[in-house]
Design a protein around this motif. Structure first.
Motif, PDB file in Angstrom:
ATOM      1  N   SER A 170       0.838  -1.200   0.000  1.00  0.00           N
ATOM      2  CA  SER A 170       0.000   0.000   0.000  1.00  0.00           C
ATOM      3  C   SER A 170       0.872   1.249   0.000  1.00  0.00           C
ATOM      4  O   SER A 170       2.008   1.239   0.486  1.00  0.00           O
ATOM      5  CB  SER A 170      -0.922   0.002   1.227  1.00  0.00           C
ATOM      6  OG  SER A 170      -0.150   0.065   2.424  1.00  0.00           O
ATOM      7  N   ASN A 171       0.326   2.319  -0.531  1.00  0.00           N
ATOM      8  CA  ASN A 171       1.044   3.588  -0.618  1.00  0.00           C
ATOM      9  C   ASN A 171       0.215   4.673   0.070  1.00  0.00           C
ATOM     10  O   ASN A 171      -0.964   4.828  -0.252  1.00  0.00           O
ATOM     11  CB  ASN A 171       1.273   3.954  -2.095  1.00  0.00           C
ATOM     12  CG  ASN A 171       2.155   5.170  -2.266  1.00  0.00           C
ATOM     13  OD1 ASN A 171       2.794   5.611  -1.323  1.00  0.00           O
ATOM     14  ND2 ASN A 171       2.174   5.708  -3.475  1.00  0.00           N
ATOM     15  N   GLU A 173       1.556   3.776   3.177  1.00  0.00           N
ATOM     16  CA  GLU A 173       1.819   3.021   4.409  1.00  0.00           C
ATOM     17  C   GLU A 173       2.876   1.931   4.220  1.00  0.00           C
ATOM     18  O   GLU A 173       3.596   1.577   5.143  1.00  0.00           O
ATOM     19  CB  GLU A 173       0.529   2.372   4.923  1.00  0.00           C
ATOM     20  CG  GLU A 173      -0.578   3.357   5.277  1.00  0.00           C
ATOM     21  CD  GLU A 173      -1.388   3.742   4.051  1.00  0.00           C
ATOM     22  OE1 GLU A 173      -2.297   4.573   4.206  1.00  0.00           O
ATOM     23  OE2 GLU A 173      -1.106   3.205   2.952  1.00  0.00           O
ATOM     24  N   LYS A 175       2.235  -1.262   3.565  1.00  0.00           N
ATOM     25  CA  LYS A 175       1.781  -2.538   4.109  1.00  0.00           C
ATOM     26  C   LYS A 175       1.563  -3.550   2.991  1.00  0.00           C
ATOM     27  O   LYS A 175       1.066  -3.207   1.920  1.00  0.00           O
ATOM     28  CB  LYS A 175       0.483  -2.348   4.899  1.00  0.00           C
ATOM     29  CG  LYS A 175       0.655  -1.543   6.184  1.00  0.00           C
ATOM     30  CD  LYS A 175      -0.650  -1.486   6.955  1.00  0.00           C
ATOM     31  CE  LYS A 175      -0.470  -0.731   8.273  1.00  0.00           C
ATOM     32  NZ  LYS A 175      -1.746  -0.679   9.048  1.00  0.00           N
TER      33      LYS A 175
END
Length: 340
Positions: A170-171, A173, A175
């Protein structure tokens, strides 16, 4: 092999069927020993039946895991699945990636393949400069060539914080994005895995003798925590101390005896820090009259020894706490024939 699947396997299989209609890569996080290899075989079976692929190629961390993959895929696919491509597919170790001839890599461009990566977190990197050797091979040879990929991991993270090959994040974060996740809590609830139980062991009457050339002094400690914090003794020292090992093993033997009162062939797993430590533990068990077998990455035909342990009445199996041999033992022991 029966086609009956665990609930999570059937659910993940249906999701994979939908996912592969529009995507190439599928990432599954499933708690260790929950049945990832069986899931992978079922996904491969479906893609072959749908005539979406020609071959299945698997990579895994060790020869023992490769052997387990071959057995499971042969049973599920009802076809020969070996270490050569004279069959519907083959399984290889990640180490072998460095030694395959050029003809091997053309398989990914000439044929439609499902490429499966077991314990994908061993393969690091999204670009050739910031990748380990296995990650580089995947980026250079497989990423844009395989028709479909299936990445499996029980522990999808790396201690060096490098990204996992083929994984999405994820962007901003950062994750990991899993296409399907089956965690330990759910596995315990489903009865697939057992609830971990941790027993804390301490000693309020520790005495440490420190000797110099002319004198010897005795220091008292009220706990292992105080000993580790206020003396030169390390945690590693404790793990190798015969008195500590004997105390832990005696507790384990008592517990195994309790289990065997209701499950006669119940077995115990001891995790050692290295091969030397494993043999130290084995010697202590031998002195106590406890039957045991030691399995590590250097053990010849280790998977055969594990298979024998699964079906016999030997009391203990000792594995080394490495990313390789310990997970091999856990994965191969997770069968209904033996209580763990």
């Amino acid at each position: 092999m029966s086609r009956r699947l665990r609930r999570w396997q059937a659910e993940c299989l249906e999701l994979a069927k939908i996912h592969y209609l529009n995507h190439v890569d599928f990432f599954v996080q499933a708690t260790p020993a929950s049945g990832k290899t069986r899931l992978a075989a079922e996904i491969a079976h479906w893609l072959l039946e749908e005539e979406r692929i020609d071959f299945v190629i698997c990579f895994a961390p060790t020869r023992e895991v490769v052997a387990g993959i071959q057995r499971t895929f042969t049973a599920v696919l009802y076809q020969r699945f070996g270490d050569t491509l004279a069959s519907v597919g083959a399984a290889y170790t990640y180490q072998s990636m460095e030694h395959h001839p050029e003809d091997f890599w053309t398989l990914f461009t000439k044929y439609r393949t499902l490429t499966i990566f077991d314990e994908m977190h061993h393969c690091a990197g999204h670009d050739p400069l910031l990748s380990n050797t296995w990650g580089q091979k995947i980026i250079q040879r497989i990423q844009n060539a395989a028709t479909y990929t299936l990445a499996l991991s029980g522990t999808p993270w790396r201690s060096d914080d490098l990204p996992i090959a083929l994984a999405r994040y994820s962007n901003p974060e950062g994750k990991l994005i899993c296409d399907y996740r089956y965690d330990l809590q759910t596995a315990v609830y489903d009865g697939v895995c057992r609830l971990p139980r941790i027993t804390l062991i301490d000693n309020p009457l520790i005495r440490l003798t420190e000797e110099t050339e002319n004198t010897a002094s005795v220091r008292a400690f009220s706990s292992f925590q105080q000993l580790l914090g206020e003396s030169p003794i390390s945690y590693e020292d404790l793990l190798r101390h015969d008195d500590v090992l004997n105390a832990v093993l005696d507790l384990g033997i008592d517990r195994l005896n309790q289990e065997r009162s209701s499950v006669p062939n119940a077995g115990g797993l001891v995790v050692a820090t290295d091969i030397e430590h494993a043999h130290q533990i084995a010697a202590l068990l031998h002195f106590k009259g406890e039957s045991h077998v030691v399995v590590n990455s250097q053990t010849p035909k280790a998977h055969q020894l594990i298979d024998q342990y699964r079906h016999n009445s030997m009391r203990w199996i000792i594995a080394v706490s490495s990313k390789r041999s310990f997970q091999d033992v856990v994965d191969l022991l997770h069968v209904p024939e033996r209580s763990q």
